[in-house]
Motif scaffolding. Structure first.
Motif, PDB file in Angstrom:
ATOM      1  N   TYR A 320       0.525  -0.835   0.558  1.00  0.00           N
ATOM      2  CA  TYR A 320      -0.051   0.081  -0.332  1.00  0.00           C
ATOM      3  C   TYR A 320       1.029   0.900   0.047  1.00  0.00           C
ATOM      4  CZ  TYR A 320      -3.568   3.208   1.756  1.00  0.00           C
ATOM      5  OH  TYR A 320      -4.006   4.520   1.903  1.00  0.00           O
ATOM      6  N   TYR A 321       2.675   0.941   1.327  1.00  0.00           N
ATOM      7  CA  TYR A 321       3.334   2.554   1.023  1.00  0.00           C
ATOM      8  C   TYR A 321       3.215   1.938  -0.626  1.00  0.00           C
ATOM      9  CZ  TYR A 321       0.988   3.934   6.111  1.00  0.00           C
ATOM     10  OH  TYR A 321      -0.442   4.339   6.286  1.00  0.00           O
ATOM     11  N   SER A 322       4.054   1.052  -1.178  1.00  0.00           N
ATOM     12  CA  SER A 322       4.728   1.403  -2.130  1.00  0.00           C
ATOM     13  C   SER A 322       3.957   2.107  -2.650  1.00  0.00           C
ATOM     14  CB  SER A 322       5.165  -0.225  -2.126  1.00  0.00           C
ATOM     15  OG  SER A 322       6.457  -0.117  -3.332  1.00  0.00           O
ATOM     16  N   ALA A 323       2.614   1.751  -3.081  1.00  0.00           N
ATOM     17  CA  ALA A 323       1.938   2.240  -4.329  1.00  0.00           C
ATOM     18  C   ALA A 323       1.408   3.715  -4.155  1.00  0.00           C
ATOM     19  CB  ALA A 323       0.583   1.798  -4.171  1.00  0.00           C
ATOM     20  N   GLN A 329       5.969   9.192  -7.062  1.00  0.00           N
ATOM     21  CA  GLN A 329       7.190   9.781  -7.922  1.00  0.00           C
ATOM     22  C   GLN A 329       6.884   9.473  -9.331  1.00  0.00           C
ATOM     23  OE1 GLN A 329      10.694  10.420  -5.876  1.00  0.00           O
ATOM     24  NE2 GLN A 329      10.583   9.399  -7.909  1.00  0.00           N
ATOM     25  N   HIS A 330       5.127   9.935  -9.469  1.00  0.00           N
ATOM     26  CA  HIS A 330       4.860  10.120 -10.662  1.00  0.00           C
ATOM     27  C   HIS A 330       4.762   8.703 -11.996  1.00  0.00           C
ATOM     28  CE1 HIS A 330       4.564  13.883  -9.999  1.00  0.00           C
ATOM     29  NE2 HIS A 330       5.782  14.130 -10.210  1.00  0.00           N
ATOM     30  N   ASN A 331       4.845   7.475 -11.214  1.00  0.00           N
ATOM     31  CA  ASN A 331       5.003   6.520 -11.387  1.00  0.00           C
ATOM     32  C   ASN A 331       3.288   5.545 -11.776  1.00  0.00           C
ATOM     33  OD1 ASN A 331       4.853   3.822 -13.102  1.00  0.00           O
ATOM     34  ND2 ASN A 331       7.423   3.113 -12.468  1.00  0.00           N
ATOM     35  N   LYS A 332       2.152   6.007 -12.741  1.00  0.00           N
ATOM     36  CA  LYS A 332       1.164   5.036 -11.848  1.00  0.00           C
ATOM     37  C   LYS A 332       1.060   4.237 -12.352  1.00  0.00           C
ATOM     38  CE  LYS A 332      -1.278   9.485 -12.804  1.00  0.00           C
ATOM     39  NZ  LYS A 332      -2.075  10.555 -13.532  1.00  0.00           N
ATOM     40  N   ILE A 333       2.222   3.437 -13.015  1.00  0.00           N
ATOM     41  CA  ILE A 333       1.385   2.063 -14.084  1.00  0.00           C
ATOM     42  C   ILE A 333       1.818   1.530 -12.385  1.00  0.00           C
ATOM     43  CG2 ILE A 333       2.465   0.349 -15.331  1.00  0.00           C
ATOM     44  CD1 ILE A 333       2.338   2.519 -17.264  1.00  0.00           C
ATOM     45  N   ALA A 334       3.341   1.464 -11.683  1.00  0.00           N
ATOM     46  CA  ALA A 334       3.810   0.863 -10.911  1.00  0.00           C
ATOM     47  C   ALA A 334       2.787   1.377  -9.968  1.00  0.00           C
ATOM     48  CB  ALA A 334       5.218   1.153 -10.210  1.00  0.00           C
ATOM     49  N   ALA A 335       2.420   2.265  -9.614  1.00  0.00           N
ATOM     50  CA  ALA A 335       1.198   2.121  -7.673  1.00  0.00           C
ATOM     51  C   ALA A 335       0.209   1.403  -8.279  1.00  0.00           C
ATOM     52  CB  ALA A 335       0.995   4.167  -8.245  1.00  0.00           C
ATOM     53  N   MET A 336      -0.616   1.455  -9.846  1.00  0.00           N
ATOM     54  CA  MET A 336      -1.650   0.695 -10.329  1.00  0.00           C
ATOM     55  C   MET A 336      -1.433  -1.317  -9.543  1.00  0.00           C
ATOM     56  SD  MET A 336      -3.674   0.724 -13.646  1.00  0.00           S
ATOM     57  CE  MET A 336      -2.067   0.622 -14.563  1.00  0.00           C
ATOM     58  N   LYS A 361      -9.517   3.507  -9.376  1.00  0.00           N
ATOM     59  CA  LYS A 361      -8.976   5.236 -10.289  1.00  0.00           C
ATOM     60  C   LYS A 361      -7.467   4.849 -11.253  1.00  0.00           C
ATOM     61  CE  LYS A 361      -8.383   9.668  -8.304  1.00  0.00           C
ATOM     62  NZ  LYS A 361      -7.347   9.712  -9.096  1.00  0.00           N
ATOM     63  N   LEU A 362      -6.775   4.102 -10.579  1.00  0.00           N
ATOM     64  CA  LEU A 362      -5.176   4.018 -10.885  1.00  0.00           C
ATOM     65  C   LEU A 362      -5.578   3.730 -12.853  1.00  0.00           C
ATOM     66  CD1 LEU A 362      -2.721   4.473  -9.166  1.00  0.00           C
ATOM     67  CD2 LEU A 362      -3.427   5.722 -10.739  1.00  0.00           C
ATOM     68  N   ALA A 921       4.521   6.176 -16.376  1.00  0.00           N
ATOM     69  CA  ALA A 921       5.811   4.821 -15.405  1.00  0.00           C
ATOM     70  C   ALA A 921       6.798   6.815 -14.775  1.00  0.00           C
ATOM     71  CB  ALA A 921       5.921   4.464 -16.458  1.00  0.00           C
ATOM     72  N   GLY A 922       6.294   7.513 -14.868  1.00  0.00           N
ATOM     73  CA  GLY A 922       7.040   8.444 -14.708  1.00  0.00           C
ATOM     74  C   GLY A 922       8.091   8.869 -15.259  1.00  0.00           C
TER      75      GLY A 922
END
Length: 997
Positions: A320-323, A329-336, A361-362, A921-922
């Motif tokens: 969760y915190y990693s996301a 870091q503007h990396n929506k793909i890794a966050a998703m 959402k992402l 992916a930032g």
């Protein structure tokens, strides 16, 4: 009871006697006393030597004196750590199993094992000792040391009881140690509140002050008293050994963190991590949390990477915190991906739900996939986020001009806020405009009604929605409703000064006209024409005004108005005003004026739609005036003009009558026979038969008439089937001649009268084609569907194809899918079957059925000899569908292939999507490189190039380079020319520039 008392008395006398013996032996041998004194002083070797000089009573080796000497010898050996002390104790026990001194010997052995830290073995001996036989001070020592052994073997309950007994007893050298160790026991049991006062007392003793202070700090930490920890912890840090310093650094770090002082927390955690030990998963988790708080997101991601992967609460929280770190870091793909992993664990329901929401959402932001939100609302119906989600979805769709999806989202909101209601008004209106532009008037009605229901936010837009609702009702044949709405607009203050007001007057007049209220139509057409300024529909309004006069039998004003229109617009190929004016003059008995207008009209293009009708009407009028030769010229012209025209047989019939009236019976009969034999299904055949009968009677040759009929097998009575065929043939002639208005009227009449006839399916097909040619897609779709309903036939395949195509054009994608499936099933050729697959592929995609779209697109792309344009479209739809399905790994290679040619729409959008992927992916460096490469390609696809530069501006903004972002946006705004009304580039740029202000 007596026996028990007796035994006690015996024991008492034995004890007295033994005491007497000891006393005697003590007095008998002073050396034993000296040895014992040496033993008590710790001079074990000297005591041992002295005891070796003591001579027990030779008559009794089991005398108390002897036992005592042997006991102390054994204990000296134990204290001196002689070899085989366990064997010595065993030997003593075997010889004197009931001697009280045995307990002291065992105690000495247990204590020696205790000193050697062999606590488990010591505890075995302690447990075998009969405590009452020990001296008082030994009993306290026994309780303490056995308690300590119990602590070491994990039995804290027994340990606590013995330590409490020491504390509650008289003060002794073991009182303070017992307080410390009882505190330690409570610490081990996590009863920190009970441990604290014990550690506080032990802190006063120098022997325990350091350790007690440390454990007091740790206990306060565990109780959440972080202020005490950060006040006391650093103060005692230097007094601790290395290991405890490491532990304290970790504790103080967390305390500072909990007190909202992450910088100091980081300092102490650095002390902890630099100790050289291996970090646990919990340590890495805390490191990640600390880095996250300090906004060191890259370090946080790295730390959490050591925690994730395990199915436990810590792993879920780390995901969760990693996301969230990836997001920062503007990396929506890794966050998703990380949010998805967190949402799949059940350890923390709060994290699970929030991670599920954020993943949804992402997934919507990055892939446009709405399914995550839908599943979230299904799984968490009580979350209260339904309206928030639908508002968010709607706002995104509004920004991308997907008004249909925006309306779908907004109408799901249970309690519309003013903002959402306002957005719904706009979205529904703009969706209606899209449908109207595509001639989907029927589908536009509910959208306009929704917009009007939410019209309070923008009264002008509400009035405009009513204007278009009236137009849709008119197009759908609901003239009364159209009239009512247009009448209300005439009094609407928000509409009076609009651009559409003048047109609304025209529409009102036309609605009255189609409704059959010709007097009101005349009034409003006159009102429209009487207004100043340029009028878009002036010519048509004048014609309809004339029609209104005509329908009220006011032929004088009708004729004059028709003629004025014809003269004013003499270059027009529309001969309707000339023809209607001529008819009106005829009804007034002014054939001269009628003939004049018709002759003038015939000077226009011979291919004008009403040319044949005007010429025929002129011929008929000339016949009535007795100018048979001139009339015959008109009819001969019509015969030569178009052999398929409905006026071909009509003209032949007129020529037959002219010849008959002039006594040219043979020629008349010839014309009649040409009609009967050449056009047997023509509506003029009955009149031709009747006319020929009259001629034969006139020349007194009725037998020839009957003989002629016999040769043809005809009678003057037509069967029902023959009449049906005649009516169809007449309608068909109008269709084939390209006279769509007339054909529509005739074909609608035919299918109404013959709903199940042999030619009904064909008539519906012609009707559909005519309606399609006139741009009436919805009615054409209905007619094609009637052909399909009537099953197999020569028109089934074409009707199914056209029905599917129109459904697709009208954005009825579910209906289109079904129609294309039918086409695939009934197709007579592989080419038509592939057309069905191609259409169904598009329909699936636009209907957001992405898995099905991928399957069909792969079928299509596998077709041999497929045009390159269609193959690229299929590959494009595969890639886009895979993105919507969150399958980036399969989509990206296809996008890269398409992007090799950025000069067509598919390649340009693929390039843009790859830029978006890098942005998501930032990877802002990749964004820059791809955008500049795209620009250097000199692509003609300026829309996608402009969108790419907008993303480049976004990447600058995300990095905090506001000036560069602003310059990028402004360069797009200044240099870009929109490609159409739906082009949203400048709107997107202006929105971003406003945010930067």
């Amino acid at each position: 009871m007596k026996r028990k008392g007796f035994i006690l008395i015996l024991a008492f006398f034995a004890f007295i006697l033994s005491g007497q013996v000891i006393a005697q032996e003590h007095h008998a041998d002073k050396r034993l006393e000296s040895a014992l004194d040496l033993y008590r002083k710790g001079a074990y070797y000297s005591a041992e030597q002295m005891l070796n000089l003591v001579t027990p009573d030779p008559d009794s080796d089991i005398s108390i004196f002897a036992i005592q000497v042997e006991a102390y010898k054994t204990m000296c050996a134990i204290r001196l750590d002689r070899s085989n002390i366990a064997g010595l104790v065993k030997n003593f026990e075997d010889r004197y199993p009931n001697a009280p001194e045995l307990q002291m010997v065992k105690f000495a052995l247990a204590s020696r094992l205790f000193d050697r830290e062999e606590y488990a073995d010591a505890l075995v001996i302690y447990d075998s000792i009969k405590k009452p036989f020990l001296y008082a001070d030994e009993q306290i020592e026994y309780d303490f040391k056995s308690a300590y052994c119990y602590i070491r073997v994990g039995n804290t309950d027994v340990a606590a009881k013995r330590l409490i007994s020491i504390i509650e007893g008289d003060f002794s050298p073991f009182s303070v140690p017992s307080q410390y160790y009882l505190g330690y026991v409570r610490y081990l049991e996590k009863d920190f509140a009970a441990a604290l006062p014990l550690f506080r007392k032990a802190e006063k003793d120098p022997r325990f002050s350091v350790l007690a202070s440390y454990y007091a700090v740790e206990s306060e930490f565990m109780l959440g008293n972080y202020k005490y920890v950060i006040d006391r912890g650093p103060a005692i840090f230097s007094t601790l050994d290395r290991d405890l310093q490491i532990n304290l650094a970790r504790i103080v770090s967390e305390a500072y963190f909990s007190m909202g002082q992450p910088t100091l927390a980081a300092q102490y955690f650095d002390m902890f991590t630099t100790s050289g030990g291996n970090l646990t998963r919990k340590d890495y988790y805390y490191s990640g949390l600390l880095s996250y708080t300090l906004q060191s997101f890259i370090q946080a991601i790295e730390s959490f990477s050591h925690v994730v992967g395990s199915e436990d609460a810590l792993g879920q929280s780390a995901y969760y915190y990693s996301a969230n770190s990836h997001l920062r870091q503007h990396n929506k793909i890794a966050a998703m991906e990380a949010f998805k992993a967190a949402s799949e664990s059940d350890f923390d329901s709060v994290i699970k739900e929030d991670a599920f929401f954020n993943h949804a959402k992402l997934s919507f932001d990055v892939n446009g996939d709405i399914s995550g939100f839908e599943k979230y609302m299904e799984l968490y119906p009580e979350s209260g986020k339904d309206d928030i989600i639908n508002s968010y979805i709607a706002a995104a769709y509004l920004l991308s001009n997907d008004y249909n999806s925006a309306v779908a989202a907004l109408t799901k909101i249970r309690e519309l806020s003013d903002e959402s209601s306002s957005n719904l008004q706009k979205a529904a209106f703009f969706r209606a405009m899209q449908l109207i532009e595509n001639r989907g008037y029927r589908s536009a009605v509910p959208m306009l009604e929704i917009s009007i229901e939410n019209g309070r936010h923008d009264p002008s837009l509400e009035a405009l929605a009513n204007y278009w609702l009236a137009e849709c009702h008119f197009r759908n044949g609901r003239y009364r409703q159209a009239t009512d709405i247009n009448l209300s607009l005439m009094e609407n203050p928000h509409f009076l000064n609009s651009e559409q007001y003048q047109t609304a007057i025209y529409n009102l007049a036309y609605s009255y006209f189609m409704w059959g209220r010709f007097s009101s139509a005349q009034k409003w057409f006159s009102e429209y024409l009487g207004r100043s300024g340029r009028k878009q529909f002036e010519r048509d309004a004048r014609i309809r005004l004339a029609d209104s006069y005509f329908m009220q039998n006011n032929y004088k004003d009708a004729a004059a108005t028709y003629e004025r229109v014809f003269n004013r617009y003499s270059t027009s190929n529309d001969l309707y005003p000339a023809y209607q004016g001529a008819v009106a003059y005829g009804l007034l008995g002014n054939d001269t004026r009628k003939i004049s207008i018709l002759r003038q009209a015939l000077k226009v293009n011979r291919n004008a739609e009403l040319y044949s009708q005007c010429l025929f009407e002129l011929g008929r009028t000339l016949v009535q005036r007795g100018a048979d030769d001139d009339a015959a010229d008109c009819f001969h012209t019509l015969i030569g003009h178009d052999a398929d025209s409905i006026y071909f047989t009509k003209s032949m019939l007129e020529l037959a009558m002219i010849n008959a009236n002039n006594g040219k019976y043979t020629k008349a009969i010839e014309y009649y026979k040409n009609i009967i034999e050449g056009m047997p299904l023509s509506p003029e055949v009955p009149n031709a038969i009747s006319g020929m009968e009259s001629v034969y009677q006139t020349i007194n040759k009725p037998e020839e008439y009957f003989a002629y009929l016999e040769t043809l097998g005809m009678s003057d009575i037509k069967s029902a089937d023959e009449k049906e065929l005649m009516l169809f043939n007449a309608a068909e002639q109008r269709y084939l001649s390209g006279n769509h208005n007339s054909a529509i009227t005739s074909l609608q009449s035919f299918v109404k009268n013959y709903p199940s006839g042999s030619k009904t399916a064909q008539a519906y097909y012609y009707l559909a084609e005519s309606l399609k040619a006139k741009g009436n897609k919805e009615a054409a779709s209905d007619a094609y569907f009637q052909v399909i309903k009537r099953g197999e036939g020569p028109f089934a395949e074409a009707a199914t194809r056209n029905y599917a195509d129109i459904s697709y054009e009208l954005e009825h994608y579910s209906r289109a899918v079904t129609a294309y499936e039918s086409l695939i099933y009934i197709a007579n050729s592989e080419n038509m079957k592939n057309t069905g697959y191609f259409g169904r592929m598009r329909s699936y995609y636009n209907n957001k059925q992405y898995e099905e779209a991928v399957a069909d697109a792969r079928k299509v792309s596998g077709v041999s000899e497929l045009p390159d344009e269609m193959r690229r479209e299929a590959e494009y739809l595969i890639a886009k569908s895979l993105l919507y399905l969150d399958n980036r790994e399969e989509a990206k290679p296809i996008l890269n292939t398409l992007a090799r040619n950025p000069h067509d729409n598919y390649g340009a959008e693929a390039t843009y999507l790859l830029i978006m992927d890098a942005y998501g992916a930032g990877d802002f460096i990749a964004v820059e490189n791809r955008v500049y490469d795209f620009s250097d390609s000199e692509t003609s696809q300026i829309y996608w190039l402009a969108k790419a530069f907008i993303i480049l501006g976004d990447s600058f903004a995300d990095r905090g380079d506001v000036e560069q972002a602003k310059a990028t946006y402004e360069s797009v705004l200044d240099g870009y020319e929109p490609t159409g009304d739906a082009d949203d580039v400048k709107e997107q740029v202006k929105m971003r520039l406003d945010k930067l202000k």
